[in-house]
Design an enzyme around this catalytic site. Sequence first.
Site: not given
Length: 339
Positions: A250, A279, A297
Site C-alpha cells: 500500500r 491513487e 496497482h
Amino acid sequence: MTDGGTSSSSTPVLDSADAQPYSGVLRVGGLKPSLMEGLAAGGALALPDDDCDEFLRRHAEDIVAVVTSGRVGVKAELMDRLPALRAIVHFGVGYDGTDADEARRRGIGVSNTPDVLTDAVADTALGLLIDTLRGFSAADRYVRAGEWTTEPMPPLARQVSGSRVGILGLGRIGGAIAHRLEAFDCTIEYHNRNVVESSPYRYHTSPRELAAAVDVLIVAAAGGPDTRQLVDRETLDALGPNGFLINVARGSVVDEDALVDALRSGRLAGAGLDVFAHEPEVPDALRALDTVVLLPHLGSATVQTRAAMEALTLENLKSFLADGTFVTPVFQPESKKTR
Ligand code: 8YV
C-alpha cells in the site's frame, strides 16, 4: 425470470426471493465488472457516487451487507448511516479502506480474499524488482524512441541474482516473494511485527535496521493505521544511494514525499511501485525519473486471480446471507449486534 403465466407453465418460474438473492446488499465503489453485474442482477443496490443522501434515506434500513474493495471500504460515517449493517465483504486481501476497529466494535463482520492472490502479487514484486534493477522499462523507452541508432547505450544496470533483499512484512505474500527470491540466490532478511519462528531468514527489529542491511527493500506489509509511513525518510536513507525500494503493498506504508525527495536527490538509486499514497494520483516528479518503474496497482490483475477473487467474494457474501458467517473472515459478524 417470469413469463407472466400460471404455475402450470413449462418455463421455470423463480419466486422473487430466488430472483433477488442479493436484496439487502449494497455495493460501495467500483469492482470487477462481472462482479458488479452479478450483484446488480441479484438485486444488490449500488451506492451512488454523489448525492447519496436521498438514496440512503430510501434504502439504508434494508442494507445488511456491503461489498466493496479494500481501497474504498466502509468508514465509520457510512456505518452510522446503515443501522442494519452486519457484514463488510471485501474484494481483495487488503481492507484498509474500512474502519475495521469500528466495525468490530459494532459487531459487524469483515471478510477478505486471502491466498487466491498471493502468487499474482508475488510475481508482480519479482517483475518490478527485475525491471527496476535492470532498467528494462527505461531501455524499452530508449528503443521505442529510436535512440539505439543515435545515442549511447543505457547505463549498466544492477544484478538481481545474488543481491541482498529485505522483506518488510513476512506474511503470505512476503513469504511467496521470499520463496521466489531463493531461486535467484538472494540473501533474504526481514522485518515483521512479530518474529516468524518458522522462517529461516534473518530478522531485524525495525524497518530501518533491515534497510541498512540490504540492497533492496520490498514492502509487503498490510496497509492501515499500524503500518502508516513505516518506511520513513530515515529508512530510505538507511537503504542509501545504491539501494532500491519495491512496493506491492500500500502507498500508505511509505512516506511518499520522502521517497520522491530521496530519488530526486540521488539518495536512493531507484524504486518499483505498484501502489501510491493517493491513487490514482502519481507525483509528477516520479513520472520524470527513469530510475523508477510505475504500475497502476495491478498486482492481482490476472484473469485467473481476479476470477478466483470474484468467486471467493461471492462465497463470503452467500455464506453470510445463508448462515451469518464468512468463509474467509478477518473477523466474523457477531450474532447479536452491539450498537
Ligand atoms: C485489489 C489489492 O483488491 O487485494 C488487495 O488488497 O490491493 C488488490 O488485489 C484489487 O486491485 C481490486 O481493487
